[in-house]
Design a protein around this motif. Structure first.
Motif, PDB file in Angstrom:
ATOM      1  N   LEU A  55      27.943  37.428 -58.586  1.00 43.40           N
ATOM      2  CA  LEU A  55      28.158  38.771 -59.119  1.00 43.40           C
ATOM      3  C   LEU A  55      27.935  38.812 -60.626  1.00 43.40           C
ATOM      4  O   LEU A  55      27.359  39.770 -61.154  1.00 43.40           O
ATOM      5  N   SER A  56      28.357  37.763 -61.317  1.00 44.28           N
ATOM      6  CA  SER A  56      28.113  37.680 -62.765  1.00 44.28           C
ATOM      7  C   SER A  56      26.621  37.682 -63.062  1.00 44.28           C
ATOM      8  O   SER A  56      26.145  38.392 -63.962  1.00 44.28           O
ATOM      9  N   GLY A  57      25.881  36.882 -62.294  1.00 48.78           N
ATOM     10  CA  GLY A  57      24.433  36.823 -62.494  1.00 48.78           C
ATOM     11  C   GLY A  57      23.765  38.147 -62.203  1.00 48.78           C
ATOM     12  O   GLY A  57      22.843  38.562 -62.922  1.00 48.78           O
ATOM     13  N   LEU A  58      24.221  38.827 -61.150  1.00 50.10           N
ATOM     14  CA  LEU A  58      23.653  40.127 -60.805  1.00 50.10           C
ATOM     15  C   LEU A  58      23.896  41.136 -61.924  1.00 50.10           C
ATOM     16  O   LEU A  58      22.981  41.862 -62.343  1.00 50.10           O
ATOM     17  N   CYS A  59      25.127  41.185 -62.433  1.00 46.09           N
ATOM     18  CA  CYS A  59      25.442  42.124 -63.513  1.00 46.09           C
ATOM     19  C   CYS A  59      24.658  41.801 -64.779  1.00 46.09           C
ATOM     20  O   CYS A  59      24.191  42.707 -65.484  1.00 46.09           O
ATOM     21  N   VAL A  81      21.919  52.685 -75.419  1.00 50.69           N
ATOM     22  CA  VAL A  81      22.238  52.167 -74.082  1.00 50.69           C
ATOM     23  C   VAL A  81      23.722  51.824 -74.013  1.00 50.69           C
ATOM     24  O   VAL A  81      24.238  51.100 -74.862  1.00 50.69           O
ATOM     25  N   VAL A  82      24.386  52.374 -72.998  1.00 48.73           N
ATOM     26  CA  VAL A  82      25.794  52.061 -72.719  1.00 48.73           C
ATOM     27  C   VAL A  82      25.854  51.379 -71.361  1.00 48.73           C
ATOM     28  O   VAL A  82      25.261  51.863 -70.388  1.00 48.73           O
ATOM     29  N   LEU A  83      26.553  50.253 -71.282  1.00 43.74           N
ATOM     30  CA  LEU A  83      26.651  49.468 -70.054  1.00 43.74           C
ATOM     31  C   LEU A  83      28.065  49.597 -69.499  1.00 43.74           C
ATOM     32  O   LEU A  83      29.028  49.139 -70.113  1.00 43.74           O
ATOM     33  N   LEU A  84      28.194  50.232 -68.342  1.00 40.92           N
ATOM     34  CA  LEU A  84      29.502  50.548 -67.761  1.00 40.92           C
ATOM     35  C   LEU A  84      30.014  49.374 -66.929  1.00 40.92           C
ATOM     36  O   LEU A  84      29.611  49.201 -65.781  1.00 40.92           O
ATOM     37  N   ARG A  85      30.906  48.582 -67.502  1.00 36.63           N
ATOM     38  CA  ARG A  85      31.514  47.490 -66.737  1.00 36.63           C
ATOM     39  C   ARG A  85      32.769  48.033 -66.055  1.00 36.63           C
ATOM     40  O   ARG A  85      33.852  48.039 -66.625  1.00 36.63           O
ATOM     41  N   THR A  86      32.565  48.487 -64.829  1.00 33.25           N
ATOM     42  CA  THR A  86      33.581  49.262 -64.124  1.00 33.25           C
ATOM     43  C   THR A  86      34.471  48.377 -63.266  1.00 33.25           C
ATOM     44  O   THR A  86      33.991  47.457 -62.594  1.00 33.25           O
ATOM     45  N   GLY A  87      35.770  48.665 -63.302  1.00 35.72           N
ATOM     46  CA  GLY A  87      36.722  47.978 -62.442  1.00 35.72           C
ATOM     47  C   GLY A  87      36.843  48.680 -61.095  1.00 35.72           C
ATOM     48  O   GLY A  87      35.965  49.449 -60.693  1.00 35.72           O
ATOM     49  N   ILE A  88      37.927  48.424 -60.369  1.00 39.64           N
ATOM     50  CA  ILE A  88      38.174  49.085 -59.092  1.00 39.64           C
ATOM     51  C   ILE A  88      38.552  50.540 -59.365  1.00 39.64           C
ATOM     52  O   ILE A  88      39.512  50.812 -60.081  1.00 39.64           O
ATOM     53  N   VAL A  89      37.788  51.453 -58.799  1.00 38.64           N
ATOM     54  CA  VAL A  89      38.018  52.878 -59.030  1.00 38.64           C
ATOM     55  C   VAL A  89      38.888  53.425 -57.912  1.00 38.64           C
ATOM     56  O   VAL A  89      38.543  53.342 -56.723  1.00 38.64           O
ATOM     57  N   LEU A  90      40.037  53.984 -58.287  1.00 38.07           N
ATOM     58  CA  LEU A  90      41.001  54.496 -57.324  1.00 38.07           C
ATOM     59  C   LEU A  90      40.861  56.002 -57.181  1.00 38.07           C
ATOM     60  O   LEU A  90      40.827  56.734 -58.172  1.00 38.07           O
ATOM     61  N   GLY A  91      40.771  56.450 -55.944  1.00 38.43           N
ATOM     62  CA  GLY A  91      40.675  57.873 -55.673  1.00 38.43           C
ATOM     63  C   GLY A  91      40.786  58.101 -54.183  1.00 38.43           C
ATOM     64  O   GLY A  91      41.066  57.181 -53.402  1.00 38.43           O
ATOM     65  N   ASP A  92      40.553  59.329 -53.776  1.00 35.60           N
ATOM     66  CA  ASP A  92      40.599  59.688 -52.364  1.00 35.60           C
ATOM     67  C   ASP A  92      39.302  59.225 -51.719  1.00 35.60           C
ATOM     68  O   ASP A  92      38.296  59.919 -51.739  1.00 35.60           O
ATOM     69  N   GLY A  93      39.335  58.031 -51.144  1.00 34.06           N
ATOM     70  CA  GLY A  93      38.128  57.392 -50.626  1.00 34.06           C
ATOM     71  C   GLY A  93      37.891  56.084 -51.370  1.00 34.06           C
ATOM     72  O   GLY A  93      38.774  55.570 -52.052  1.00 34.06           O
ATOM     73  N   GLY A  94      36.701  55.548 -51.267  1.00 35.07           N
ATOM     74  CA  GLY A  94      36.353  54.341 -52.001  1.00 35.07           C
ATOM     75  C   GLY A  94      37.173  53.123 -51.582  1.00 35.07           C
ATOM     76  O   GLY A  94      37.640  53.013 -50.441  1.00 35.07           O
ATOM     77  N   ALA A  95      37.404  52.219 -52.529  1.00 35.31           N
ATOM     78  CA  ALA A  95      38.084  50.962 -52.245  1.00 35.31           C
ATOM     79  C   ALA A  95      39.509  51.183 -51.747  1.00 35.31           C
ATOM     80  O   ALA A  95      39.998  50.435 -50.897  1.00 35.31           O
ATOM     81  N   LEU A  96      40.177  52.209 -52.273  1.00 35.37           N
ATOM     82  CA  LEU A  96      41.572  52.435 -51.890  1.00 35.37           C
ATOM     83  C   LEU A  96      41.696  52.750 -50.408  1.00 35.37           C
ATOM     84  O   LEU A  96      42.670  52.337 -49.758  1.00 35.37           O
ATOM     85  N   ASP A  97      40.737  53.453 -49.849  1.00 41.64           N
ATOM     86  CA  ASP A  97      40.772  53.788 -48.423  1.00 41.64           C
ATOM     87  C   ASP A  97      40.896  52.538 -47.565  1.00 41.64           C
ATOM     88  O   ASP A  97      41.648  52.506 -46.587  1.00 41.64           O
ATOM     89  N   ALA A 137      29.595  46.124 -63.799  1.00 43.53           N
ATOM     90  CA  ALA A 137      30.927  45.933 -63.212  1.00 43.53           C
ATOM     91  C   ALA A 137      31.684  44.854 -63.965  1.00 43.53           C
ATOM     92  O   ALA A 137      31.075  44.000 -64.637  1.00 43.53           O
ATOM     93  N   VAL A 138      33.017  44.867 -63.843  1.00 47.21           N
ATOM     94  CA  VAL A 138      33.826  43.815 -64.480  1.00 47.21           C
ATOM     95  C   VAL A 138      33.554  42.471 -63.838  1.00 47.21           C
ATOM     96  O   VAL A 138      33.915  41.424 -64.391  1.00 47.21           O
ATOM     97  N   GLY A 139      32.881  42.472 -62.682  1.00 48.36           N
ATOM     98  CA  GLY A 139      32.439  41.217 -62.083  1.00 48.36           C
ATOM     99  C   GLY A 139      31.528  40.422 -62.997  1.00 48.36           C
ATOM    100  O   GLY A 139      31.322  39.222 -62.788  1.00 48.36           O
ATOM    101  N   TYR A 140      30.989  41.066 -64.017  1.00 41.34           N
ATOM    102  CA  TYR A 140      30.179  40.396 -65.042  1.00 41.34           C
ATOM    103  C   TYR A 140      30.916  39.188 -65.617  1.00 41.34           C
ATOM    104  O   TYR A 140      30.304  38.159 -65.914  1.00 41.34           O
TER     105      TYR A 140
END
Length: 305
Positions: free
Chosen positions: A142-146, A163-179, A119-122
């Motif tokens: 959160l940084s330590g966890l990532c 190996v690819v490490l996905l540092r993901t931000g807030i994902v917007l869609g129908d559901g999830g954080a946006l809900d 996550a971008v929390g890294y």
């Protein structure tokens, strides 16, 4: 390709399964309860029971895979980070990643790929500075966890896996954080959290799935490896995000939630909400990925209208 996905019926995982199946890949979804997941994913996708603490067919599926996309992990947000919660967050990421890497090692392949969640929390609280994959970690929980999560995934490099490490931000869609964000706006009391000056690094769910699929297919071409920010190329401040969301919903967006109130309710987790990361997806940009929703207003309109 033969692609195995953990967390396959999660918010990102389900969209990724659809995207990969549409591209003609053979997809195996590792899920806690295959019977419950039946019908929620395309019929072409094979469902396999997954419990990283127990032996099962999931190990053979991972051992034989060309690509493993590891997205499993307990939800970060919406609750206080008690000692028990922190242990759950850690175990659901570190222990499962360790199990995935061990299954890959047992397969004996040296040409496989592990795409593992982070996550971008890294990066911790970055203030106003622009952050790319070249930046180091922050110093909060959160940084330590990532950091620990990514370190466990990188052990697959020891036997030759990409190996690819996905540092993901807030994902917007129908559901999830946006809900969770929509409710106060529906009642006309929406607005930014805290000062509103903190940066939000976001991405539309469709673009997140496309970007992960793009990374999976990159072996032998641009060969993406290491950290990859899964964000749109135009981060916004919390105030700008709230204003845009209010405009799309045709609701007011001026009632901010004070930082002290968030801290009273959510404790340490509130610090993550009030921190900001102005993250740029430099790896994806430099290697030619194209976003369908590079700016936030069209992304929100596509979801809400």
């Amino acid at each position: 390709m033969n692609i195995v996905i953990t967390g396959a019926n999660g918010f990102i995982g389900a969209a990724l399964c659809v995207a990969l199946a549409q591209k003609g890949h053979a997809v195996i979804a590792l899920v806690r309860n295959p019977d419950r997941a039946e019908g929620s994913l395309p019929s072409s996708i094979r469902l396999v029971a997954w419990d990283s603490a127990k032996p099962g067919d999931w190990r053979d599926a991972i051992a034989a895979a060309d690509v493993v996309v590891h997205l499993a992990g307990a939800p970060i947000g919406g609750r206080r980070w008690t000692a028990e919660c922190k242990k759950t967050l850690r175990d659901s990421r570190i222990d499962t990643t360790r199990a995935v890497v061990q299954a890959m090692r047992a397969g004996g392949r040296t040409d496989s790929t592990l795409i593992s969640g982070s996550a971008v929390g890294y990066y911790g609280d970055g203030g106003d500075r622009i952050i790319t994959e070249a930046d180091g970690p922050g110093s909060d929980f959160l940084s330590g966890l990532c950091t620990e999560w990514e370190s466990e995934a990188r052990k697959a490099e020891d036997f030759g896996s990409r190996v690819v490490l996905l540092r993901t931000g807030i994902v917007l869609g129908d559901g999830g954080a946006l809900d969770k964000m929509l409710t106060p706006f529906k009642f006309g009391v929406g607005g930014p959290l805290g000062s509103g000056r903190q940066w939000i690094s976001w991405i539309h769910r469709e673009d997140a799935a496309a970007l992960i699929a793009w990374a999976a297919e990159s072996a032998g071409s641009h060969d993406i490896k290491g950290p990859m920010n899964v964000t749109a190329p135009n981060p916004v401040t919390m105030r700008e995000f709230a204003s845009t969301l209010g405009r799309v919903m045709q609701r007011p967006a001026f009632l901010s939630v004070p930082g002290f109130a968030l801290k009273l309710i959510l404790g340490e987790f509130a610090e993550a909400l009030l921190a900001g990361q102005r993250v740029m997806p430099a790896v994806a940009q430099e290697n030619g990925f194209t976003w369908k929703y590079p700016t936030v207003e069209p992304a929100l309109r596509a979801i809400l209208e």
